[in-house]
Design an enzyme around this catalytic site. Sequence first.
Site, PDB file in Angstrom:
ATOM      1  N   GLU A 260      -5.877  -7.832   6.349  1.00  0.00           N
ATOM      2  CA  GLU A 260      -5.503  -6.421   6.208  1.00  0.00           C
ATOM      3  C   GLU A 260      -5.109  -5.822   7.555  1.00  0.00           C
ATOM      4  O   GLU A 260      -5.795  -6.025   8.545  1.00  0.00           O
ATOM      5  CB  GLU A 260      -6.689  -5.597   5.683  1.00  0.00           C
ATOM      6  CG  GLU A 260      -7.327  -6.101   4.418  1.00  0.00           C
ATOM      7  CD  GLU A 260      -8.603  -5.319   4.125  1.00  0.00           C
ATOM      8  OE1 GLU A 260      -8.655  -4.110   4.396  1.00  0.00           O
ATOM      9  OE2 GLU A 260      -9.562  -5.931   3.668  1.00  0.00           O
ATOM     10  N   SER A 261      -4.033  -5.072   7.541  1.00  0.00           N
ATOM     11  CA  SER A 261      -3.590  -4.233   8.667  1.00  0.00           C
ATOM     12  C   SER A 261      -2.814  -4.984   9.754  1.00  0.00           C
ATOM     13  O   SER A 261      -2.956  -6.191   9.933  1.00  0.00           O
ATOM     14  CB  SER A 261      -4.748  -3.519   9.366  1.00  0.00           C
ATOM     15  OG  SER A 261      -5.527  -2.797   8.451  1.00  0.00           O
TER      16      SER A 261
ATOM     17  N   GLU B  75       0.799  -1.227   0.000  1.00  0.00           N
ATOM     18  CA  GLU B  75       0.000   0.000   0.000  1.00  0.00           C
ATOM     19  C   GLU B  75       0.834   1.280   0.000  1.00  0.00           C
ATOM     20  O   GLU B  75       1.822   1.398   0.717  1.00  0.00           O
ATOM     21  CB  GLU B  75      -0.902  -0.010   1.237  1.00  0.00           C
ATOM     22  CG  GLU B  75      -1.897   1.152   1.301  1.00  0.00           C
ATOM     23  CD  GLU B  75      -3.075   0.795   2.172  1.00  0.00           C
ATOM     24  OE1 GLU B  75      -3.987   0.108   1.654  1.00  0.00           O
ATOM     25  OE2 GLU B  75      -3.090   1.160   3.351  1.00  0.00           O
TER      26      GLU B  75
ATOM     27  N   ASN C 114     -10.308  -6.582   8.011  1.00  0.00           N
ATOM     28  CA  ASN C 114      -9.454  -5.527   8.538  1.00  0.00           C
ATOM     29  C   ASN C 114      -9.250  -5.773  10.036  1.00  0.00           C
ATOM     30  O   ASN C 114     -10.219  -5.793  10.800  1.00  0.00           O
ATOM     31  CB  ASN C 114     -10.092  -4.152   8.301  1.00  0.00           C
ATOM     32  CG  ASN C 114      -9.105  -3.018   8.555  1.00  0.00           C
ATOM     33  OD1 ASN C 114      -7.967  -3.256   8.998  1.00  0.00           O
ATOM     34  ND2 ASN C 114      -9.526  -1.796   8.273  1.00  0.00           N
TER      35      ASN C 114
ATOM     36  N   LYS D 285      -8.072   2.390  -2.727  1.00  0.00           N
ATOM     37  CA  LYS D 285      -8.441   2.222  -1.316  1.00  0.00           C
ATOM     38  C   LYS D 285      -9.019   3.544  -0.841  1.00  0.00           C
ATOM     39  O   LYS D 285      -8.324   4.547  -0.743  1.00  0.00           O
ATOM     40  CB  LYS D 285      -7.182   1.847  -0.533  1.00  0.00           C
ATOM     41  CG  LYS D 285      -7.393   1.679   0.959  1.00  0.00           C
ATOM     42  CD  LYS D 285      -8.053   0.380   1.292  1.00  0.00           C
ATOM     43  CE  LYS D 285      -7.055  -0.687   1.646  1.00  0.00           C
ATOM     44  NZ  LYS D 285      -6.321  -0.406   2.869  1.00  0.00           N
TER      45      LYS D 285
ATOM     46  N   GLU E  36     -14.552  -5.671   2.532  1.00  0.00           N
ATOM     47  CA  GLU E  36     -13.894  -5.690   3.843  1.00  0.00           C
ATOM     48  C   GLU E  36     -14.876  -5.801   5.007  1.00  0.00           C
ATOM     49  O   GLU E  36     -15.860  -5.081   5.073  1.00  0.00           O
ATOM     50  CB  GLU E  36     -13.082  -4.390   3.989  1.00  0.00           C
ATOM     51  CG  GLU E  36     -12.428  -4.222   5.346  1.00  0.00           C
ATOM     52  CD  GLU E  36     -11.630  -2.927   5.439  1.00  0.00           C
ATOM     53  OE1 GLU E  36     -10.694  -2.728   4.633  1.00  0.00           O
ATOM     54  OE2 GLU E  36     -11.950  -2.099   6.318  1.00  0.00           O
TER      55      GLU E  36
ATOM     56  N   LYS F 218       0.706   4.703   1.365  1.00  0.00           N
ATOM     57  CA  LYS F 218      -0.034   5.278   2.498  1.00  0.00           C
ATOM     58  C   LYS F 218       0.841   6.327   3.166  1.00  0.00           C
ATOM     59  O   LYS F 218       1.904   6.004   3.698  1.00  0.00           O
ATOM     60  CB  LYS F 218      -0.347   4.132   3.465  1.00  0.00           C
ATOM     61  CG  LYS F 218      -1.171   4.483   4.682  1.00  0.00           C
ATOM     62  CD  LYS F 218      -1.419   3.209   5.517  1.00  0.00           C
ATOM     63  CE  LYS F 218      -2.445   3.412   6.607  1.00  0.00           C
ATOM     64  NZ  LYS F 218      -2.647   2.174   7.407  1.00  0.00           N
TER      65      LYS F 218
HETATM   66  O1  LIG Z   1      -0.723   0.229   7.657  1.00  0.00           O
HETATM   67  P1  LIG Z   1      -1.247  -1.144   7.941  1.00  0.00           P
HETATM   68  O2  LIG Z   1      -1.514  -1.405   9.383  1.00  0.00           O
HETATM   69  O3  LIG Z   1      -0.370  -2.219   7.298  1.00  0.00           O
HETATM   70  O4  LIG Z   1      -2.686  -1.248   7.234  1.00  0.00           O
HETATM   71  C1  LIG Z   1      -2.834  -1.252   5.822  1.00  0.00           C
HETATM   72  C2  LIG Z   1      -4.321  -1.317   5.439  1.00  0.00           C
HETATM   73  O5  LIG Z   1      -4.837  -2.550   5.855  1.00  0.00           O
HETATM   74  C3  LIG Z   1      -5.110  -0.165   6.031  1.00  0.00           C
HETATM   75  O6  LIG Z   1      -4.583   0.983   5.473  1.00  0.00           O
HETATM   76  C4  LIG Z   1      -6.620  -0.251   5.769  1.00  0.00           C
HETATM   77  C5  LIG Z   1      -7.392  -1.370   5.736  1.00  0.00           C
HETATM   78  N1  LIG Z   1      -8.664  -1.054   5.466  1.00  0.00           N
HETATM   79  C6  LIG Z   1      -8.773   0.277   5.335  1.00  0.00           C
HETATM   80  C7  LIG Z   1      -9.887   1.072   5.037  1.00  0.00           C
HETATM   81  C8  LIG Z   1      -9.686   2.413   4.907  1.00  0.00           C
HETATM   82  C9  LIG Z   1      -8.436   2.981   5.113  1.00  0.00           C
HETATM   83  C10 LIG Z   1      -7.326   2.209   5.400  1.00  0.00           C
HETATM   84  C11 LIG Z   1      -7.495   0.846   5.513  1.00  0.00           C
END
Ligand SMILES: O=P(O)(O)OC[C@@H](O)[C@@H](O)c1c[nH]c2ccccc12
Length: 265
Positions: free
Chosen positions: A216-217, A54, A186, A116, A165, A56
């Site tokens: 995710e995340s 990503e 997420n 995204k 998601e 970001k």
């Molecule tokens: O920075 P991380 O913790 O690796 O997360 C990435 C991504 O999953 C996260 O940006 C995200 C997942 N779903 C979202 C919905 C909206 C905004 C952002 C997100």
Amino acid sequence: MSVLDAILEGVREDLERRRSETPLAELRARAADAPPALDPMPAFLEPGVSIIAEVKRRSPSKGDLADIPDPASLAAEYAAGGAAAVSVLTERRRFGGSLADLDAVRARVEVPVLRKDFIVDPYQVWEARAHGADLALLMVVSLDGSLLADLMGLCREVGLTPLVESHTADELERAVDAGATLLGVNARDLTTLDVDRSVFARLAPLMPEGAVRVAESGVAGPQDVAEYRRWGADVVLVGEALVRSGDPRASVGRFIETANAQVAS
Ligand SMILES: O=P(O)(O)OC[C@@H](O)[C@@H](O)c1c[nH]c2ccccc12
């Protein structure tokens, strides 16, 4: 008001400004002229873990993450490292992104690109395709009633693959009922911003056979990717750890190799 509600309020305001500047008919014409969307599923279904890397810049939970003056070069590094797709955050107020970032990344890489954002309106789906995206994120938590199914239908009509998601079992059930096959979990609760990666471990077994499972995340390093993989992730989406790594190409490669080596052994 929850963090998510506050984000959505800003998203809707920004959306109305763009809508008044660029009529839907113009977006539709641009979408019709765009090269056809790429199908990300074959790469996601290959053996071994896939990474969505990503772009970001900042986030409501962590503030500034990285400058990223040249998102296209970052995306090219991700692709060179083996990322199966690149995610571009286009939300402006909280994440510092834009459709210009999406354009720049699209023009540079050949892997599929995910828009995204907090998509709550068909206009944003048309925007995603007009700006060359191949996938679009749809968040169940912010799509009430028939809106989820409507936006999924529109995605498919314009050729976009929806990444749907969830964060809870109820949301996941709605995603599956609506026909989603690319299912994201997420680990971050967007109403509180708390991260709990084990949410993926609890929801993955509820996903139907044949679904592509996206974690995710919350990835800090290769061990977290490996753990998501052990829990059944086909795809892991990583932002912060990659934009902060200093060597995104090598980091993507290390994430993939570590997870595959551990799960094979
Ligand atoms: O920075 P991380 O913790 O690796 O997360 C990435 C991504 O999953 C996260 O940006 C995200 C997942 N779903 C979202 C919905 C909206 C905004 C952002 C997100």
